[in-house]
Design a protein around this motif. Structure first.
Motif, PDB file in Angstrom:
ATOM      1  N   PRO A 240     -25.977   9.026   4.392  1.00  0.00           N
ATOM      2  CA  PRO A 240     -26.815   7.843   4.180  1.00  0.00           C
ATOM      3  C   PRO A 240     -27.408   7.379   5.516  1.00  0.00           C
ATOM      4  CG  PRO A 240     -24.712   7.609   3.056  1.00  0.00           C
ATOM      5  CD  PRO A 240     -24.621   8.865   3.853  1.00  0.00           C
ATOM      6  N   ALA A 241     -28.629   6.821   5.462  1.00  0.00           N
ATOM      7  CA  ALA A 241     -29.398   6.495   6.677  1.00  0.00           C
ATOM      8  C   ALA A 241     -28.607   5.634   7.659  1.00  0.00           C
ATOM      9  CB  ALA A 241     -30.701   5.803   6.290  1.00  0.00           C
ATOM     10  N   ASP A 242     -27.853   4.675   7.153  1.00  0.00           N
ATOM     11  CA  ASP A 242     -27.157   3.765   8.079  1.00  0.00           C
ATOM     12  C   ASP A 242     -25.980   4.442   8.791  1.00  0.00           C
ATOM     13  OD1 ASP A 242     -25.839   3.659   5.446  1.00  0.00           O
ATOM     14  OD2 ASP A 242     -24.544   2.177   6.393  1.00  0.00           O
ATOM     15  N   LEU A 243     -25.636   5.655   8.351  1.00  0.00           N
ATOM     16  CA  LEU A 243     -24.539   6.379   9.019  1.00  0.00           C
ATOM     17  C   LEU A 243     -25.062   7.475   9.941  1.00  0.00           C
ATOM     18  CD1 LEU A 243     -22.024   6.823   6.029  1.00  0.00           C
ATOM     19  CD2 LEU A 243     -21.941   5.121   7.872  1.00  0.00           C
ATOM     20  N   ALA A 244     -26.389   7.692   9.908  1.00  0.00           N
ATOM     21  CA  ALA A 244     -26.961   8.850  10.602  1.00  0.00           C
ATOM     22  C   ALA A 244     -26.682   8.856  12.102  1.00  0.00           C
ATOM     23  CB  ALA A 244     -28.468   8.908  10.343  1.00  0.00           C
TER      24      ALA A 244
END
Ligand code: AVJ
Length: 332
Positions: A147-151
């Motif tokens: 997910p984007a916020d974990l990238a």
């Protein structure tokens, strides 16, 4: 009629990579089927049963090693890291790390079995209520998508069980290289590798007295029947585990008990009596051999833990940080 069946098979082959792999494997002089097809719901349950067998030492020994190593692994894991597990199955061994890693932002298990992922997620939600779990259903060789916020988070990879041993040396190098690229420079990977040892220990681990491993191997034929329109009669095959000394690996085969023909996706395949389908490789390593493999894929071995009996190894590897001085472009 046969034309129609052929046409369906061709379409299926074009759109489903597993169908193409199955047909290609059964067409080769040494017939083979890919080992990832073991893990349907029944196969995943049988594998869980294997891990509890007396003869199957890898799970027990690796679990004991991880118990000892976990505090050291945890101390080197940065705040807000993401734990990415390749082929997570039941995620039982992961709990050993999760207990020690309150600093994680998320746990991202990847597995081909939907049932295994769902059961693991439900169990982990009860045991670690504040842990964010982001499962991915699919092949762990595919590019990592978080997910984007974990990238942007630091990553710790986890690849236990000596699953790496299912791959040939070039495939293993390729997979480890993809993991290095996917996890990123500076990432760590904790990986289990089964050690070379006497066949008197290796063979029973893959041919247990209760016949659980035999059922696991033969279950593949039922899956092929169900998913690839095949008519295998499992009673006409038997399980065999072999130690291939030259390659340093245990192999599982399904031996045809008699001359027979089998239809798969509308194609006919003939077996002679005694002919085999090779269903799995399980490579065994020396410590140096494993370090060489890791290094060839861009990983630097940082620590290795081995049990007292010398049965199994767990390695902590670091993805090399791009060093511009190292390739001569910058003077030191
Ligand atoms: C899950 C691939 C590590 O090779 O030991 C167990 C699978 N096959 N018994 C292994 C397996 C037969 C296992 N791995």
């Amino acid at each position: 009629m046969l034309d129609l069946v052929e046409a369906v098979a061709a379409r299926r082959e074009a759109s489903d990579p597993d169908a193409a792999t199955v047909l290609r494997g059964l067409s080769a002089p040494q017939k083979s089927l890919p080992s990832h097809l073991f893990y349907d719901a029944r196969g995943s349950a049988l594998f869980e049963e294997i891990t509890r067998l007396e003869e199957y030492y890898p799970t027990r020994v690796e679990t004991a090693i991880l118990d000892e190593a976990a505090p050291q692994i945890a101390s080197r894991t940065p705040q807000g890291a993401v734990l990415v597990e390749y082929g997570s199955g039941s995620s039982r061994k992961t709990e050993i790390l999760l207990e020690r890693l309150p600093q994680l932002a998320a746990y991202a298990p990847i597995d081909v079995s939907r049932s295994a992922l769902e059961e693991a997620k439900a169990r982990l939600a009860r045991r670690f209520p504040s842990l964010r779990v982001e499962p991915t259903l699919g092949d762990f060789a595919a590019p990592l998508r978080l997910p984007a916020d974990l990238a942007m988070r630091p990553r710790l990879g986890f690849f236990p069980g000596s699953t790496i041993g299912n791959f040939t040396t070039p495939e293993a190098r390729d997979l480890l290289g993809r993991m290095a690229a996917g996890l990123g420079a500076g990432a760590r990977l904790v990986i289990g590798a089964d050690l070379l040892k006497d066949p008197s220990i290796l063979i029973p681990a893959y041919d247990d007295a209760q016949g659980v491993t035999a059922a696991f191997n033969l279950n593949m034929l039922e899956r092929i029947n169900r998913e690839f329109g095949a008519d295998f009669d499992r009673s006409r095959f038997r399980h065999e585990a072999r130690f291939n000394e030259a390659e340093g690996r245990v192999e599982m085969h399904l031996v045809s008990l008699r001359a027979q023909r089998v239809v798969v996706l509308g194609r006919m395949f003939s077996f002679t009596a005694g002919e085999t389908i090779h269903t799995e490789n399980s490579a065994k390593y020396s410590m140096r051999g494993f370090h060489r493999l890791a290094a060839s894929a861009g990983w630097t071995p940082k620590r290795t833990w081995i049990d007292r009996a010398g049965l199994f190894s767990v390695h902590e590897l670091a993805a090399e940080v791009q060093d511009f001085a190292a390739d001569g472009r910058v003077e030191r």
